[in-house]
Write a protein that holds these residues in place. Sequence first.
Motif, PDB file in Angstrom:
ATOM      1  N   GLU A 457       2.249  -4.233  -2.646  1.00 53.64           N
ATOM      2  CA  GLU A 457       2.088  -3.774  -1.264  1.00 53.64           C
ATOM      3  C   GLU A 457       2.460  -4.884  -0.284  1.00 53.64           C
ATOM      4  OE1 GLU A 457      -1.245  -0.289  -1.742  1.00 53.64           O
ATOM      5  OE2 GLU A 457      -1.942  -2.357  -1.633  1.00 53.64           O
ATOM      6  N   GLN A 458       2.122  -6.108  -0.659  1.00 53.10           N
ATOM      7  CA  GLN A 458       2.433  -7.248   0.193  1.00 53.10           C
ATOM      8  C   GLN A 458       3.930  -7.543   0.189  1.00 53.10           C
ATOM      9  OE1 GLN A 458       0.247 -10.641  -1.121  1.00 53.10           O
ATOM     10  NE2 GLN A 458       1.310 -12.028   0.268  1.00 53.10           N
ATOM     11  N   PHE A 459       4.543  -7.585  -0.994  1.00 48.77           N
ATOM     12  CA  PHE A 459       5.974  -7.891  -1.096  1.00 48.77           C
ATOM     13  C   PHE A 459       6.812  -6.929  -0.265  1.00 48.77           C
ATOM     14  CE2 PHE A 459       5.324  -9.539  -5.696  1.00 48.77           C
ATOM     15  CZ  PHE A 459       4.936 -10.768  -5.210  1.00 48.77           C
ATOM     16  N   TYR A 460       6.495  -5.679  -0.366  1.00 47.60           N
ATOM     17  CA  TYR A 460       7.364  -4.676   0.239  1.00 47.60           C
ATOM     18  C   TYR A 460       6.777  -4.109   1.528  1.00 47.60           C
ATOM     19  CZ  TYR A 460       9.378  -5.155  -4.354  1.00 47.60           C
ATOM     20  OH  TYR A 460       9.931  -5.696  -5.485  1.00 47.60           O
ATOM     21  N   ALA A 461       5.776  -4.810   2.094  1.00 45.93           N
ATOM     22  CA  ALA A 461       5.099  -4.346   3.305  1.00 45.93           C
ATOM     23  C   ALA A 461       4.872  -2.845   3.211  1.00 45.93           C
ATOM     24  CB  ALA A 461       5.915  -4.702   4.539  1.00 45.93           C
ATOM     25  N   PHE A 462       4.178  -2.463   2.200  1.00 44.42           N
ATOM     26  CA  PHE A 462       4.143  -1.085   1.752  1.00 44.42           C
ATOM     27  C   PHE A 462       2.736  -0.519   1.853  1.00 44.42           C
ATOM     28  CE2 PHE A 462       3.403   1.881  -1.773  1.00 44.42           C
ATOM     29  CZ  PHE A 462       4.486   2.732  -1.672  1.00 44.42           C
ATOM     30  N   GLU A 463       2.632   0.605   2.526  1.00 49.06           N
ATOM     31  CA  GLU A 463       1.351   1.297   2.537  1.00 49.06           C
ATOM     32  C   GLU A 463       1.590   2.723   2.055  1.00 49.06           C
ATOM     33  OE1 GLU A 463      -2.032   2.466   5.640  1.00 49.06           O
ATOM     34  OE2 GLU A 463      -0.942   0.630   6.169  1.00 49.06           O
ATOM     35  N   PRO A 464       1.014   3.099   0.938  1.00 41.09           N
ATOM     36  CA  PRO A 464       1.363   4.404   0.379  1.00 41.09           C
ATOM     37  C   PRO A 464       0.820   5.571   1.204  1.00 41.09           C
ATOM     38  CG  PRO A 464      -0.368   3.366  -0.907  1.00 41.09           C
ATOM     39  CD  PRO A 464       0.061   2.365   0.119  1.00 41.09           C
ATOM     40  N   GLU A 465       1.646   6.640   1.271  1.00 45.98           N
ATOM     41  CA  GLU A 465       1.137   7.884   1.863  1.00 45.98           C
ATOM     42  C   GLU A 465       0.561   8.741   0.750  1.00 45.98           C
ATOM     43  OE1 GLU A 465       4.374   9.958   4.156  1.00 45.98           O
ATOM     44  OE2 GLU A 465       5.573   8.451   3.075  1.00 45.98           O
ATOM     45  N   LEU A 466       1.185   8.657  -0.421  1.00 49.75           N
ATOM     46  CA  LEU A 466       0.821   9.522  -1.536  1.00 49.75           C
ATOM     47  C   LEU A 466       0.429   8.656  -2.720  1.00 49.75           C
ATOM     48  CD1 LEU A 466       4.032  11.710  -1.167  1.00 49.75           C
ATOM     49  CD2 LEU A 466       1.754  12.304  -0.330  1.00 49.75           C
ATOM     50  N   ILE A 467      -0.653   9.051  -3.378  1.00 51.19           N
ATOM     51  CA  ILE A 467      -1.122   8.272  -4.525  1.00 51.19           C
ATOM     52  C   ILE A 467      -1.058   9.161  -5.762  1.00 51.19           C
ATOM     53  CG2 ILE A 467      -2.942   6.763  -5.370  1.00 51.19           C
ATOM     54  CD1 ILE A 467      -2.673   5.963  -2.612  1.00 51.19           C
ATOM     55  N   ALA A 468      -0.298   8.710  -6.744  1.00 46.78           N
ATOM     56  CA  ALA A 468      -0.189   9.480  -7.983  1.00 46.78           C
ATOM     57  C   ALA A 468      -1.072   8.858  -9.054  1.00 46.78           C
ATOM     58  CB  ALA A 468       1.256   9.497  -8.460  1.00 46.78           C
ATOM     59  N   CYS A 469      -1.758   9.728  -9.797  1.00 45.58           N
ATOM     60  CA  CYS A 469      -2.579   9.224 -10.895  1.00 45.58           C
ATOM     61  C   CYS A 469      -2.518  10.225 -12.037  1.00 45.58           C
ATOM     62  CB  CYS A 469      -4.028   9.035 -10.441  1.00 45.58           C
ATOM     63  SG  CYS A 469      -4.825  10.578  -9.963  1.00 45.58           S
ATOM     64  N   ASP A 470      -3.139   9.854 -13.153  1.00 45.33           N
ATOM     65  CA  ASP A 470      -3.190  10.764 -14.284  1.00 45.33           C
ATOM     66  C   ASP A 470      -4.185  11.889 -13.980  1.00 45.33           C
ATOM     67  OD1 ASP A 470      -2.229  10.438 -17.403  1.00 45.33           O
ATOM     68  OD2 ASP A 470      -4.054  11.643 -17.219  1.00 45.33           O
ATOM     69  N   LEU A 471      -3.969  13.014 -14.639  1.00 43.65           N
ATOM     70  CA  LEU A 471      -4.873  14.151 -14.459  1.00 43.65           C
ATOM     71  C   LEU A 471      -6.256  13.877 -15.074  1.00 43.65           C
ATOM     72  CD1 LEU A 471      -4.690  17.152 -13.460  1.00 43.65           C
ATOM     73  CD2 LEU A 471      -4.095  17.774 -15.806  1.00 43.65           C
ATOM     74  N   HIS A 472      -6.316  12.891 -15.979  1.00 41.85           N
ATOM     75  CA  HIS A 472      -7.587  12.576 -16.639  1.00 41.85           C
ATOM     76  C   HIS A 472      -8.623  12.148 -15.584  1.00 41.85           C
ATOM     77  CE1 HIS A 472     -10.561  11.143 -19.397  1.00 41.85           C
ATOM     78  NE2 HIS A 472      -9.771  11.342 -20.451  1.00 41.85           N
ATOM     79  N   PRO A 473      -9.754  12.866 -15.484  1.00 37.92           N
ATOM     80  CA  PRO A 473     -10.688  12.559 -14.410  1.00 37.92           C
ATOM     81  C   PRO A 473     -11.422  11.234 -14.600  1.00 37.92           C
ATOM     82  CG  PRO A 473     -11.585  14.281 -15.842  1.00 37.92           C
ATOM     83  CD  PRO A 473     -10.190  13.999 -16.320  1.00 37.92           C
ATOM     84  N   ASN A 474     -11.452  10.717 -15.811  1.00 37.34           N
ATOM     85  CA  ASN A 474     -12.301   9.548 -16.056  1.00 37.34           C
ATOM     86  C   ASN A 474     -11.571   8.243 -16.321  1.00 37.34           C
ATOM     87  OD1 ASN A 474     -14.661  11.008 -15.674  1.00 37.34           O
ATOM     88  ND2 ASN A 474     -14.552  11.813 -17.765  1.00 37.34           N
ATOM     89  N   TYR A 475     -10.273   8.221 -16.186  1.00 37.08           N
ATOM     90  CA  TYR A 475      -9.578   6.941 -16.294  1.00 37.08           C
ATOM     91  C   TYR A 475      -9.989   6.070 -15.103  1.00 37.08           C
ATOM     92  CZ  TYR A 475      -6.176   8.546 -19.856  1.00 37.08           C
ATOM     93  OH  TYR A 475      -5.563   8.990 -20.987  1.00 37.08           O
ATOM     94  N   VAL A 476     -10.129   4.770 -15.336  1.00 45.05           N
ATOM     95  CA  VAL A 476     -10.464   3.891 -14.202  1.00 45.05           C
ATOM     96  C   VAL A 476      -9.341   3.912 -13.163  1.00 45.05           C
ATOM     97  CG1 VAL A 476     -12.093   2.295 -15.290  1.00 45.05           C
ATOM     98  CG2 VAL A 476      -9.651   1.848 -15.474  1.00 45.05           C
ATOM     99  N   SER A 477      -8.110   4.094 -13.649  1.00 42.01           N
ATOM    100  CA  SER A 477      -6.986   4.148 -12.700  1.00 42.01           C
ATOM    101  C   SER A 477      -7.114   5.386 -11.807  1.00 42.01           C
ATOM    102  CB  SER A 477      -5.651   4.161 -13.453  1.00 42.01           C
ATOM    103  OG  SER A 477      -5.592   5.220 -14.382  1.00 42.01           O
ATOM    104  N   THR A 478      -7.609   6.489 -12.378  1.00 47.13           N
ATOM    105  CA  THR A 478      -7.808   7.712 -11.585  1.00 47.13           C
ATOM    106  C   THR A 478      -8.897   7.496 -10.534  1.00 47.13           C
ATOM    107  OG1 THR A 478      -7.206   9.007 -13.536  1.00 47.13           O
ATOM    108  CG2 THR A 478      -8.279  10.196 -11.726  1.00 47.13           C
ATOM    109  N   HIS A 479      -9.995   6.858 -10.948  1.00 48.87           N
ATOM    110  CA  HIS A 479     -11.077   6.568  -9.997  1.00 48.87           C
ATOM    111  C   HIS A 479     -10.567   5.694  -8.861  1.00 48.87           C
ATOM    112  CE1 HIS A 479     -14.301   8.495 -12.097  1.00 48.87           C
ATOM    113  NE2 HIS A 479     -14.047   7.845 -13.208  1.00 48.87           N
ATOM    114  N   TYR A 480      -9.791   4.680  -9.259  1.00 51.24           N
ATOM    115  CA  TYR A 480      -9.233   3.775  -8.253  1.00 51.24           C
ATOM    116  C   TYR A 480      -8.378   4.569  -7.261  1.00 51.24           C
ATOM    117  CZ  TYR A 480      -6.017   0.439  -6.164  1.00 51.24           C
ATOM    118  OH  TYR A 480      -5.268  -0.270  -5.269  1.00 51.24           O
ATOM    119  N   ALA A 481      -7.533   5.431  -7.786  1.00 49.56           N
ATOM    120  CA  ALA A 481      -6.634   6.229  -6.936  1.00 49.56           C
ATOM    121  C   ALA A 481      -7.441   7.084  -5.968  1.00 49.56           C
ATOM    122  CB  ALA A 481      -5.724   7.089  -7.794  1.00 49.56           C
ATOM    123  N   GLY A 482      -8.543   7.646  -6.466  1.00 44.10           N
ATOM    124  CA  GLY A 482      -9.372   8.507  -5.638  1.00 44.10           C
ATOM    125  C   GLY A 482     -10.027   7.758  -4.482  1.00 44.10           C
TER     126      GLY A 482
END
Length: 769
Positions: A457-482
Amino acid sequence: MPTEVPSTSELERLRAVIRGAVQGVGFRPFVHHLATEMNLAGWVSNANEGVVLEVEGSNQEIRQFLVRLATEKPAHAVIHSLEPVFLDSVGHSGFTIRESGDQGARTALILPDIATCPECLKEILHPANRRYQYPFTNCTNCGPRYSLIEDLPYDRARTTMKIFPMCPDCQWEYHNPQDRRFHAQPTACPACGPQLALWDREGRILAVREDALSAAVKAIADGQVVAVKGLGGFHLCADARQESAVLALRQRKRRQEKPFALMVPSLEMAKILCEVSEMEGRLLTSAEAPIVLLRRRQDSSSAIAESVAPRNPYLGIMLPYTPLHHLLIKEFPYPMVATSGNISEEPICIDEEEALQDLKGLADLYLVHNRPIARPIDDSIVAVVEGRELLLRRARGYAPLPVRLGGEAPRILAVGAHLKNTVAIAHGDQAFVSQHIGELETARAFEIFKKTIASFEQFYAFEPELIACDLHPNYVSTHYAGDRNGTLHPVQHHYAHVLSCMADNDLEGSVLGVAWDGTGYGLDHTVWGGEFLRVTEAGFERVAHLRTFRLPGNEKAVREPRRSALGLLFEIFGEWVFDGRICASLQAFTEAELTLLKPMLMKGIQAPITSSAGRLFDAVASLLDLRQIMTFEGQAAMELEFAATGHEEEGQYPFEMTDWEPMIHAILQDFQDRIPVGIIAARFHHTLAEMILQVAHAVGEKKVVLTGGCFQNRYLSSRVIWRLREEGFQPYWHQRIPPNDGGIALGQILAVMRQSSGKDTGHVLSGSR
Ligand SMILES: [Zn+2]
Ligand SMILES: [Zn+2]
Ligand SMILES: [Zn+2]
């Protein structure tokens, strides 16, 4: 089947992006000359990011072209990175030098770390040179990049080299446009740059500079384990010839059988140990310098300790890629184990104080230096499959180079899955995929995951509009995305696999995606993993899947093939399976264990339903008594693959579309009849290939995309590719992006791009066979 089968006469199109000192050095005329001489049609062009070219020819001609490109390039051309991708032929005629396009990255490009160039190598080996034996020598053509960049634009003040003021000599080089080190940001010399030190287990300094290196070499030769701080993190190093040294490392690392990678002094030594094709040789000596999976020579097995890669017909080999490694291996000119300095599948250790703690008890000594590493970057792993490169782990030398997308994307952040995690962002018409992060099992891994996103995010001065994650409700990456701001887009796991493989092959339109892996959350909330997805512009349809069975003990079944086998047998025989110890899988349980497992299966408690192909492999490995409990992920499937390799067997088993029951009966019978396990394993692989063929015929899509962790299996991949081609289909598989979950983040980006364009309505759950 050989790993590199002779290609068909069918035309293929190579597209290669070549980055480095390739403009203004006669590179395009050279490419024109080479292609014309070899009678290959296509074009070459300068682009913002370097040189882009396309040539068409047979697979063999293209491989030859790639090798000659690297070996015969103009004297002043230096290749920092060469990414080949094989695509469908479009019928180029003649060869042209195209007008320079404004194509490619206009965003600042972060280069990966580049292996030591020949000039720098000459300097460190020349006693009269002021950089003689200096382990941190580099120039504009080589050295660390991504591993030390803290921010953009790329200059010294924004790298971890900022703490080393340049001496007058280095400054002069840095400011002299004629010098090879003109604006070489990480440049350094013995007078002003980082230095080595050798530490004991408590972090006390035993020696510095050349003495530290010599003492470390002596320790390795004496059979000790030395933690070496390299480019993107620590390696644990040991003498690969000494059984006791390698065994000690295994015991301490609690890594029973997972193969260790080797660093060997030269291409010649790699060729003594393994069969090395020209493509594999090019990879070993490339600027990316990955670990290349090579088939062992039968006659060289005694040169390497058995416990380096027990019962494994392949060795993972790399050549030295930093001055430090060159100097180490010059003093110790033998194969050396160089495995990631980490705990299980965590990100690799990068800090010496951290290493003292995390590698406590693992290393006898620590060879460290005071150049900070900005982020952990593991060694990349590559195999050559069907004459093309297949990245199995994309990290050093490759990350974070972009993958071109079909069009402009909205600002998307994709957080990947759970295992072999990578993250990606979409920026303009490109996707930047991070280095391999690893399993998000620990707090530390999660920390690195968040830091990787933050630095993108810092390198590309990037702020996401859309966050993609796995459909799995309990992955930590999914929680983070939420928890993030932005519209959340959960993407089905296997759909992401298929899209990532399509992006890897520049594919559009509709395809049949065969996504086979260990586990992924399904639309029906069961565990998917043996999926056939028809993917069109409008989304995907699950047109078929492998017959399901229950996994007793859920997570535990992932480590215990015997549980997969039990679930599979229960699906066939029901309660009756508990009546006698009918096979090796049942015999692998104690009475008490079976008493516990029976109600799980009978009542369907703690025994989720799965269509996983990975678990089917596990089950068969267990039925053949190859493996009942695994010591690392994917072990059982690997052992089945190795068992199948090298037989003349052509047979297969009966099956009904995606129902494996007739096959399992036949396997049990063969095993009982004492048919060699290798033959059974080969027939099993062949049967899976025929299942794919049959579904492909029923679905009728000409293009078939092979993706998911199961297609790391080269025997399976080669067989399926060969059979699909034989029956008139066009198979596609991965090249730059791993088939395993390292590719999920890219697939998620593609899914969100499709959904946000409005055409993709998402998922259809129907037609399951
Ligand atoms: Zn250099
Ligand atoms: Zn200096
Ligand atoms: Zn997967």
